[in-house]
Design a protein around this motif. Structure first.
Motif, short mmCIF file in Angstrom:
data_model
loop_
_atom_site.label_atom_id
_atom_site.label_comp_id
_atom_site.label_asym_id
_atom_site.label_seq_id
_atom_site.Cartn_x
_atom_site.Cartn_y
_atom_site.Cartn_z
N ARG A 61 17.22 5.20 48.45
CA ARG A 61 18.19 5.53 47.40
C ARG A 61 19.58 4.96 47.73
N PHE A 62 19.93 4.93 48.98
CA PHE A 62 21.23 4.37 49.38
C PHE A 62 21.25 2.88 49.04
N ASN A 63 20.16 2.19 49.35
CA ASN A 63 20.06 0.77 49.00
C ASN A 63 20.20 0.56 47.49
N GLN A 64 19.57 1.47 46.72
CA GLN A 64 19.65 1.36 45.26
C GLN A 64 21.11 1.45 44.79
N VAL A 65 21.83 2.44 45.32
CA VAL A 65 23.22 2.65 44.88
C VAL A 65 24.08 1.43 45.23
N ILE A 66 23.84 0.88 46.41
CA ILE A 66 24.61 -0.31 46.82
C ILE A 66 24.30 -1.48 45.88
N ASP A 67 23.00 -1.64 45.55
CA ASP A 67 22.60 -2.71 44.63
C ASP A 67 23.24 -2.52 43.25
N ILE A 68 23.25 -1.28 42.78
CA ILE A 68 23.80 -0.99 41.45
C ILE A 68 25.29 -1.38 41.42
N LYS A 69 25.99 -1.00 42.48
CA LYS A 69 27.43 -1.28 42.57
C LYS A 69 27.68 -2.80 42.58
N LYS A 70 26.85 -3.48 43.40
CA LYS A 70 27.03 -4.94 43.52
C LYS A 70 26.72 -5.69 42.24
N SER A 71 25.70 -5.19 41.50
CA SER A 71 25.20 -5.95 40.36
C SER A 71 26.22 -6.06 39.23
#
Ligand SMILES: Nc1ncnc2c1ncn2[C@@H]1O[C@H](COP(=O)(O)OP(=O)(O)OP(=O)(O)O)[C@@H](O)[C@H]1O
Length: 204
Positions: A61-71
């Protein structure tokens, strides 16, 4: 923009994520159940696998949040990291299914991560009674979920309610799913969409 769906096991998050992604053209981020290396074992022996599973979810889930922010895209996320840390993990600890040293270890890691993330712009909470959850879990018929106990769902529901009551981190929309059928009723889906429209007005 980050929209997230929260709710207990079987509340219907995955279905609504799919329908909203289609309606608004948002990018869906699902929980990857098929790839999860611990879920089967966890449901067979929660005490043995609780810590392993919680670390797996936290990381994913942490990876998901980082990806969402970056995208920089508008994303709809099926379940948040806050549910792992504020509902599932403390519940396992309270039920005696995670040791205190494991829970403390987990909590310190989450506290570190939480300094690097922010809450979604809109959180949509799907509120469902235990009979509704049981019904929907039975309908989808995943083998490993056969062993889910009623008291487990009930305690998770109590923790969900307590968390939602203290949630002040961002916009919040609560949808009661007991009396609606978003999969089969286009009217019910459009009522939900109207409520979301009212919330996201001004966010874009
Ligand atoms: N942090 C966690 N701790 C324990 N179990 C978890 C955690 N996060 C997810 N799960 C479990 O993993 C599985 C994931 O399934 P899925 O993504 O379909 O979500 P769900 O909770 O069943 O939601 P819905 O029916 O609303 O889509 C479920 O059995 C779910 O409850």
């Amino acid at each position: 923009m980050h929209i997230a769906l929260a709710g207990n096991i079987g509340a219907g998050k995955t279905t609504l994520t799919r329908l909203l992604a289609k309606h608004y053209g948002w990018k869906p981020h699902y929980e990857d159940v098929d790839e999860n290396p611990y879920l089967n074992d966890f449901y067979e022996d929660m005490q043995r696998w609780s810590f392993n599973l919680q670390i797996y979810f936290l990381n994913s889930r942490f990876n998901q949040v980082i990806d969402i922010k970056k995208s920089g895209e508008t994303v709809i996320q099926d379940r948040t990291i806050f549910e792992d840390a504020e509902i599932f993990a403390p519940n396992l600890h309270a039920m005696g299914l995670m040791s205190t040293r494991d829970f403390n270890n987990y909590t310190t890691l989450f506290q570190l991560m939480s300094k690097l993330i922010k809450a979604p712009d809109l959180l949509i909470y799907l509120r469902a009674s235990v009979p509704t959850l049981v019904n929907q879990i039975q309908q989808r018929g995943r083998d490993y979920e056969n062993s889910i106990r009623l008291d487990y769902l009930k305690q998770l529901n109590e923790r969900y309610e307590a968390w939602i009551n203290r949630y002040k981190e961002g916009k919040l929309l609560i949808i009661n799913v007991d009396k609606i059928d978003i999969t089969n009723s286009p009217e019910d889906l459009s009522t939900v969409i109207d409520k979301i429209d009212a919330q996201i007005h001004g966010l874009f």
